[in-house]
Scaffold this motif. Sequence first.
Motif, PDB file in Angstrom:
ATOM      1  N   ALA A  66      -4.247   7.916  -7.129  1.00 50.74           N
ATOM      2  CA  ALA A  66      -2.887   6.604  -7.168  1.00 50.74           C
ATOM      3  C   ALA A  66      -3.509   5.541  -6.254  1.00 50.74           C
ATOM      4  CB  ALA A  66      -2.281   7.734  -5.759  1.00 50.74           C
ATOM      5  N   ALA A  67      -4.110   6.316  -5.260  1.00 55.94           N
ATOM      6  CA  ALA A  67      -4.941   5.278  -4.920  1.00 55.94           C
ATOM      7  C   ALA A  67      -6.427   4.424  -5.194  1.00 55.94           C
ATOM      8  CB  ALA A  67      -6.498   6.121  -3.666  1.00 55.94           C
ATOM      9  N   ALA A  68      -6.736   4.458  -6.849  1.00 55.74           N
ATOM     10  CA  ALA A  68      -7.271   3.750  -7.517  1.00 55.74           C
ATOM     11  C   ALA A  68      -5.821   2.621  -8.004  1.00 55.74           C
ATOM     12  CB  ALA A  68      -7.662   4.418  -8.996  1.00 55.74           C
ATOM     13  N   VAL A  69      -4.610   3.407  -8.479  1.00 57.18           N
ATOM     14  CA  VAL A  69      -4.299   2.176  -8.740  1.00 57.18           C
ATOM     15  C   VAL A  69      -3.530   1.282  -8.104  1.00 57.18           C
ATOM     16  CG1 VAL A  69      -1.337   1.952  -9.911  1.00 57.18           C
ATOM     17  CG2 VAL A  69      -3.131   3.742 -10.340  1.00 57.18           C
ATOM     18  N   GLY A  70      -3.056   1.780  -7.114  1.00 60.22           N
ATOM     19  CA  GLY A  70      -2.963   0.964  -5.482  1.00 60.22           C
ATOM     20  C   GLY A  70      -4.022  -0.386  -5.203  1.00 60.22           C
ATOM     21  N   ALA A  71      -5.147  -0.469  -5.000  1.00 65.55           N
ATOM     22  CA  ALA A  71      -6.150  -1.063  -5.270  1.00 65.55           C
ATOM     23  C   ALA A  71      -5.826  -2.445  -6.338  1.00 65.55           C
ATOM     24  CB  ALA A  71      -7.570  -0.145  -5.543  1.00 65.55           C
ATOM     25  N   PHE A  72      -5.830  -1.821  -7.670  1.00 67.51           N
ATOM     26  CA  PHE A  72      -5.520  -3.526  -8.097  1.00 67.51           C
ATOM     27  C   PHE A  72      -3.682  -3.521  -8.862  1.00 67.51           C
ATOM     28  CE2 PHE A  72      -9.153  -1.196  -9.988  1.00 67.51           C
ATOM     29  CZ  PHE A  72      -9.727  -1.775 -10.209  1.00 67.51           C
ATOM     30  N   GLY A  73      -2.583  -3.115  -7.142  1.00 64.79           N
ATOM     31  CA  GLY A  73      -1.540  -3.684  -7.075  1.00 64.79           C
ATOM     32  C   GLY A  73      -0.822  -3.703  -7.766  1.00 64.79           C
ATOM     33  N   GLU A  74      -0.714  -2.284  -7.993  1.00 63.85           N
ATOM     34  CA  GLU A  74       0.134  -1.490  -8.547  1.00 63.85           C
ATOM     35  C   GLU A  74       0.719  -0.172  -8.045  1.00 63.85           C
ATOM     36  OE1 GLU A  74       2.497  -2.768 -11.290  1.00 63.85           O
ATOM     37  OE2 GLU A  74       1.097  -4.927 -11.630  1.00 63.85           O
ATOM     38  N   SER A  75       1.371   0.662  -8.475  1.00 62.43           N
ATOM     39  CA  SER A  75       2.061   1.789  -8.005  1.00 62.43           C
ATOM     40  C   SER A  75       2.326   2.467  -8.544  1.00 62.43           C
ATOM     41  CB  SER A  75       2.651   1.300  -6.374  1.00 62.43           C
ATOM     42  OG  SER A  75       4.523   0.683  -6.396  1.00 62.43           O
ATOM     43  N   ILE A  76       2.364   3.987  -8.291  1.00 59.28           N
ATOM     44  CA  ILE A  76       2.986   5.044  -9.107  1.00 59.28           C
ATOM     45  C   ILE A  76       3.272   5.945  -7.963  1.00 59.28           C
ATOM     46  CG2 ILE A  76       1.815   4.596 -10.832  1.00 59.28           C
ATOM     47  CD1 ILE A  76      -0.341   6.963 -10.458  1.00 59.28           C
ATOM     48  N   SER A  77       3.999   6.913  -7.765  1.00 58.13           N
ATOM     49  CA  SER A  77       4.912   8.657  -6.711  1.00 58.13           C
ATOM     50  C   SER A  77       3.331   8.929  -7.412  1.00 58.13           C
ATOM     51  CB  SER A  77       5.832   8.252  -7.250  1.00 58.13           C
ATOM     52  OG  SER A  77       5.776   9.048  -8.388  1.00 58.13           O
ATOM     53  N   PHE A  78       3.040   9.960  -6.000  1.00 56.93           N
ATOM     54  CA  PHE A  78       1.768  11.023  -5.858  1.00 56.93           C
ATOM     55  C   PHE A  78       2.773  12.258  -6.984  1.00 56.93           C
ATOM     56  CE2 PHE A  78       1.176  14.829  -4.070  1.00 56.93           C
ATOM     57  CZ  PHE A  78       0.127  15.033  -3.873  1.00 56.93           C
ATOM     58  N   THR A  79       3.966  12.028  -7.463  1.00 56.38           N
ATOM     59  CA  THR A  79       4.365  13.101  -8.763  1.00 56.38           C
ATOM     60  C   THR A  79       4.321  12.911  -9.847  1.00 56.38           C
ATOM     61  OG1 THR A  79       6.314  13.737  -7.541  1.00 56.38           O
ATOM     62  CG2 THR A  79       6.013  14.175  -9.997  1.00 56.38           C
ATOM     63  N   GLU A  80       3.931  11.393 -10.219  1.00 57.38           N
ATOM     64  CA  GLU A  80       3.670  10.818 -11.692  1.00 57.38           C
ATOM     65  C   GLU A  80       1.553  10.636 -11.481  1.00 57.38           C
ATOM     66  OE1 GLU A  80       6.375   7.087 -11.585  1.00 57.38           O
ATOM     67  OE2 GLU A  80       5.111   6.704 -11.248  1.00 57.38           O
ATOM     68  N   ALA A  81       1.379  10.304 -10.150  1.00 58.24           N
ATOM     69  CA  ALA A  81       0.033  11.045 -10.021  1.00 58.24           C
ATOM     70  C   ALA A  81      -0.742  12.449 -10.779  1.00 58.24           C
ATOM     71  CB  ALA A  81      -0.595  10.487  -8.695  1.00 58.24           C
ATOM     72  N   VAL A  82       0.041  12.995 -10.209  1.00 57.22           N
ATOM     73  CA  VAL A  82      -0.068  14.542 -10.579  1.00 57.22           C
ATOM     74  C   VAL A  82      -0.409  14.577 -11.718  1.00 57.22           C
ATOM     75  CG1 VAL A  82       0.764  16.863 -10.294  1.00 57.22           C
ATOM     76  CG2 VAL A  82       1.026  15.285  -7.930  1.00 57.22           C
ATOM     77  N   PHE A  83       1.051  14.130 -12.279  1.00 56.52           N
ATOM     78  CA  PHE A  83       1.459  14.086 -14.081  1.00 56.52           C
ATOM     79  C   PHE A  83       0.391  13.976 -14.762  1.00 56.52           C
ATOM     80  CE2 PHE A  83       2.474  12.422 -17.832  1.00 56.52           C
ATOM     81  CZ  PHE A  83       3.273  13.761 -18.207  1.00 56.52           C
ATOM     82  N   VAL A  84       0.041  12.704 -14.308  1.00 55.80           N
ATOM     83  CA  VAL A  84      -0.778  12.374 -15.040  1.00 55.80           C
ATOM     84  C   VAL A  84      -2.610  12.932 -14.979  1.00 55.80           C
ATOM     85  CG1 VAL A  84      -2.510   9.656 -15.033  1.00 55.80           C
ATOM     86  CG2 VAL A  84      -0.238  10.072 -15.349  1.00 55.80           C
ATOM     87  N   ASN A  85      -3.073  13.153 -13.450  1.00 58.49           N
ATOM     88  CA  ASN A  85      -4.345  13.966 -13.502  1.00 58.49           C
ATOM     89  C   ASN A  85      -4.038  15.234 -13.764  1.00 58.49           C
ATOM     90  OD1 ASN A  85      -6.756  14.362 -11.445  1.00 58.49           O
ATOM     91  ND2 ASN A  85      -5.315  15.596 -10.865  1.00 58.49           N
TER      92      ASN A  85
END
Length: 246
Positions: free
Chosen positions: A158-177
């Motif tokens: 989630a932090a890596a996505v935020g570093a490029f100006g986008e955002s995902i929810s924690f649940t989405e980060a858990v799902f993808v990971n």
Amino acid sequence: GLVPGRVPLGPTLQFRYALNFVGLAVPGDAGSMAMNIRYMEKLGVPPAAAVAQGPLVTVFTKLTDIILLLIASRVIGQTVDLDDVDSGPVLRLIAVAVVLIVIGVVVAFAVPKFRNKILPHLREAFGAVRESVTDPERLLRVAGGTLIQRLLFAMALAAAVGAFGESISFTEAVFVNSAVSLFVGLVPVPGGVGVGEAALAAGLTAVGVPEGAAIAAAISHRMVTAYLPPIYGFFASKWLTERDYL
């Protein structure tokens, strides 16, 4: 939690980095299992317990990924767009893996020569780690540690996505990971090089991250979690070997 007695914190920390190093050299989870066994034997863990706990670590990790994936998928529901994700190769790979495992088990138990060699070792191994899955305290230690590890990886994503100006929810980060972790573990590519980045980018795109940001975040996340740790892992391996931990 999977072996009797305590393991030393310092060498074990070094050992975790060494696992990252061997992961780049040996496909899938085979290298990690073998190194786990070797490390535990050097600590004086009985051979049967050492052999059994290696695969059990992987089993606990994969079960945690599956549970997190199921929970996350229920929470995010229809927000995941899988239309552009080609699941055919993944399903074929899983099918091949399942077929090979089934064939191996059938052959091992159907042929007396193999069965007589395997069964005594299996009984000894299961007996050695029985307490780790029946003792609530040890089971909580294993399950809790594995869960925390997976959640921290999701936070990093989630932090890596935020570093490029986008955002995902924690649940989405858990799902993808969780999905990517399961997939990369099945692919016989050392360290999941290339495969991990492609899978992460596809997963992030599926949860709504623009393609450019998804690719950049995937590469950054893999750089931090998969490619930088093995650099120190090389020196950690030498440190452990010189002190007879490996």
